[in-house]
Scaffold this active site. Structure first.
Site, PDB file in Angstrom:
ATOM      1  N   LYS A 195       0.863  -1.179   0.000  1.00 51.89           N
ATOM      2  CA  LYS A 195       0.000   0.000   0.000  1.00 51.89           C
ATOM      3  C   LYS A 195       0.904   1.235   0.000  1.00 51.89           C
ATOM      4  O   LYS A 195       1.486   1.591   1.004  1.00 51.89           O
ATOM      5  CB  LYS A 195      -0.891   0.005   1.246  1.00 51.89           C
ATOM      6  CG  LYS A 195      -2.235   0.757   1.087  1.00 51.89           C
ATOM      7  CD  LYS A 195      -2.114   2.238   0.873  1.00 51.89           C
ATOM      8  CE  LYS A 195      -1.864   2.972   2.188  1.00 51.89           C
ATOM      9  NZ  LYS A 195      -1.871   4.474   1.987  1.00 51.89           N
ATOM     10  N   GLU A 270       9.976   1.428  10.735  1.00 55.25           N
ATOM     11  CA  GLU A 270      11.021   2.443  10.557  1.00 55.25           C
ATOM     12  C   GLU A 270      10.318   3.778  10.654  1.00 55.25           C
ATOM     13  O   GLU A 270       9.562   4.158   9.755  1.00 55.25           O
ATOM     14  CB  GLU A 270      11.717   2.251   9.207  1.00 55.25           C
ATOM     15  CG  GLU A 270      13.105   2.895   9.165  1.00 55.25           C
ATOM     16  CD  GLU A 270      13.074   4.335   8.691  1.00 55.25           C
ATOM     17  OE1 GLU A 270      12.926   5.220   9.568  1.00 55.25           O
ATOM     18  OE2 GLU A 270      13.182   4.571   7.498  1.00 55.25           O
ATOM     19  N   CYS A 304      13.730  10.851   6.987  1.00 56.01           N
ATOM     20  CA  CYS A 304      13.565  10.436   8.382  1.00 56.01           C
ATOM     21  C   CYS A 304      14.863  10.530   9.171  1.00 56.01           C
ATOM     22  O   CYS A 304      14.856  10.791  10.373  1.00 56.01           O
ATOM     23  CB  CYS A 304      13.013   9.012   8.443  1.00 56.01           C
ATOM     24  SG  CYS A 304      13.991   7.806   7.531  1.00 56.01           S
ATOM     25  N   GLU A 403      10.383  16.201  15.273  1.00 56.62           N
ATOM     26  CA  GLU A 403      10.687  16.101  13.848  1.00 56.62           C
ATOM     27  C   GLU A 403       9.828  17.080  13.048  1.00 56.62           C
ATOM     28  O   GLU A 403       8.619  17.154  13.238  1.00 56.62           O
ATOM     29  CB  GLU A 403      10.423  14.671  13.371  1.00 56.62           C
ATOM     30  CG  GLU A 403      10.813  14.415  11.938  1.00 56.62           C
ATOM     31  CD  GLU A 403      10.636  12.956  11.550  1.00 56.62           C
ATOM     32  OE1 GLU A 403      11.490  12.431  10.822  1.00 56.62           O
ATOM     33  OE2 GLU A 403       9.625  12.354  11.975  1.00 56.62           O
TER      34      GLU A 403
END
Length: 509
Positions: A195, A270, A304, A403
């Site tokens: 997906k 992750e 990331c 973040e």
């Protein structure tokens, strides 16, 4: 760059978004069960590229059913590793042959500069090539003889494919992130339902075309587009999925863990990061500036592992900050298909707004804006944002701890090595970290002290398919890439045999 692509499922990416793509399920191209669609947008000009099928529980169920049948009754899981590797190598060859076309498609859908997109597609082909080799090696490495303390018995441990894998990938490296999951899963003998992000699904659908051209058996790779709350959740909750692999945000990863717990599913995650880069006083300032910029402005900071917290020794802090400001302001901003552009648009309006809000929040909490922070005045369309440098924030401030996922770097000075290590590790994340110094003994000492899964010395962000990728703490569970990525999709089975004709009188012993 061309104005159209040869992708069969899209045919022509013209203005107005008149195209309709389809799911790829059981080797067939299918409309969504609901016949509903959603749009994908070119972030450089905010125009619709294509209409994609809005997958739901019914579509996911069909895809999982196909993958389940292909694993349980099809040939895939029983093929030799060499045979599976041949399919993966064919896919790599097709990707290399279609390199320019796939690069153009990634630029249109994601917005990243053309050279970066080309590098991603080249790495995608390299990932399939790497796992083609590991698949072949499984034939000789899938069994280990175990030395037992009890006479009369022999035992061995074998590696077997885990089954049906469900994978959900992000929008920042669309085709490359697909390869990080598809290639090792198929190499291991698993079947998969993928997906892709609803923001950037086009190259994932192109990957389905590539699998079809390579002759991959029906049901081995299924691709369903759709929103996370509908298609994504249905995939996570499906009882016939044996393994879940997710790359994305911490909140979504946490929800996936909670949902997977109901069936005790194997999960690898992750997730996010707020990675530090520590620059000591003996570092060449020009080299430091170069790596700082690569560590945060590559892919518009939508990485990331981006080293978005920079800690600089007090002795060189003023000089480095001044040079960083000058170089950041030189970066060429524009559409990814324009030659010389180094910073493209953010991926969509939602991300553009989030990053701007983060900058405003940081300033409201006391951070100083050194440069950037706005849409360049020359752009009225597209999600463009200037490279942004912030300083003077508190150690516990939101902007330093959370973040942002954009071209925004936070810079702070430090006095001692011990202070730098403490500041670097003061985070709920632990994906990556970097250190720069001419003293390699100090670099190795600091690298060991970092609480992070990926550490760079005198560089930032280089990634290699052979090396493990993953983080500590809230940055995730498990490792991708290398042999570690293959092991994500393998189960270990113990087989023990009694070899003696004598009765084993355990009750007497």
């Amino acid at each position: 760059m061309a104005n159209q692509t040869n992708i069969k499922i899209i045919n022509q990416l013209g203005e107005g978004g008149k195209m309709r793509a389809k799911h790829f399920i059981n080797g067939q191209w299918q409309n969504a069960a609901s016949n509903e669609t959603f749009s994908t947008i070119n972030p450089a000009n905010e125009q619709v590229l294509a209409h994609l099928p809005a997958g739901n529980k019914e579509d996911i169920n069909a895809a999982v059913k196909a993958a389940r049948h292909a694993f349980d009754h099809g040939p895939w899981s029983t093929l030799s590793g060499v045979e599976r590797g041949q399919y993966l190598q064919k896919m790599a060859d097709i990707i290399n042959r279609r390199l320019e076309e796939l690069t153009e498609l990634e630029v249109l859908d994601n917005g990243k500069p053309y050279p970066e997109a080309k590098w991603d597609i080249e790495d995608t082909a390299g990932t399939f090539e790497f796992y083609a080799k590991l698949a072949a090696e499984l034939d000789d490495n899938s069994e280990q003889i175990i030395a037992l303390s009890e006479p009369g018995f022999s035992s061995r441990a074998t590696k077997e494919p885990i089954g049906v894998a469900g994978a959900i990938i992000p929008w920042n490296f669309p085709m490359l992130m697909a390869s990080w999951k598809v290639a090792p899963a198929l190499a291991a003998g698993c079947t998969m339902v993928l997906k892709p992000s609803e923001v950037t699904s086009l190259t994932a659908l192109a990957l389905a075309e590539i699998a079809e051209e390579a002759g991959l058996p029906a049901g081995v790779l299924n691709i369903v587009t759709g929103l996370g709350a509908e298609a994504g959740q249905a995939l996570v909750e499906h009882k016939d999925v044996d393994k879940l692999a997710f790359t994305g945000s911490v909140p979504t990863g946490s929800k996936i863990m909670a949902m997977a717990a109901n069936d005790i599913k194997n999960v690898s995650l992750e997730l996010g990061g707020k990675s530090p880069l520590v620059v000591f006083e003996d570092t060449d300032i020009e080299k430091a500036v170069e790596w700082i910029m690569f560590g945060i402005f590559w892919n518009q900071g939508q990485v990331c592992s981006a080293t978005s917290r920079v800690l600089v020794a007090e002795a060189i802090y003023p000089q480095l900050l001044a040079r960083l400001k000058i170089e950041a302001e030189k970066i060429t901003i524009g559409a990814g298909d324009i030659k010389g552009v180094l910073l493209g648009p953010l991926v969509n309006a939602t991300q553009f707004d989030k990053v701007q809000q983060a900058i405003a929040k940081g300033i409201s909490e006391g951070a100083t804006l050194v440069t950037g922070g706005k849409r360049p005045a020359s752009f009225t369309k597209g999600y463009y944002l200037q490279p942004t440098i912030l300083t003077d924030m508190a150690q516990d401030s939101w902007i330093w701890q959370e973040e942002i996922f954009g071209p925004v770097v936070c810079v702070k000075p430090f006095k001692t090595e011990a202070e730098a290590i403490a500041m670097a590790n003061d985070s709920r994340f632990g994906l990556a970290a970097a250190v720069m110094s001419k003293d390699l003994t100090r670099c190795e000492r600091v690298a060991k002290a970092f609480r992070a899964g990926i550490v760079w010395i005198n560089c930032s962000q280089p990634t290699f398919v052979e090396a493990p990728w993953g983080g500590y703490k809230q940055s995730g569970i498990g490792r991708e890439l290398g042999t570690w990525g293959l092991n994500n999709y393998l189960e270990t089975k113990q087989i023990t045999r009694y070899d003696s004709d004598e009765p084993w009188a355990w009750y007497i012993k």
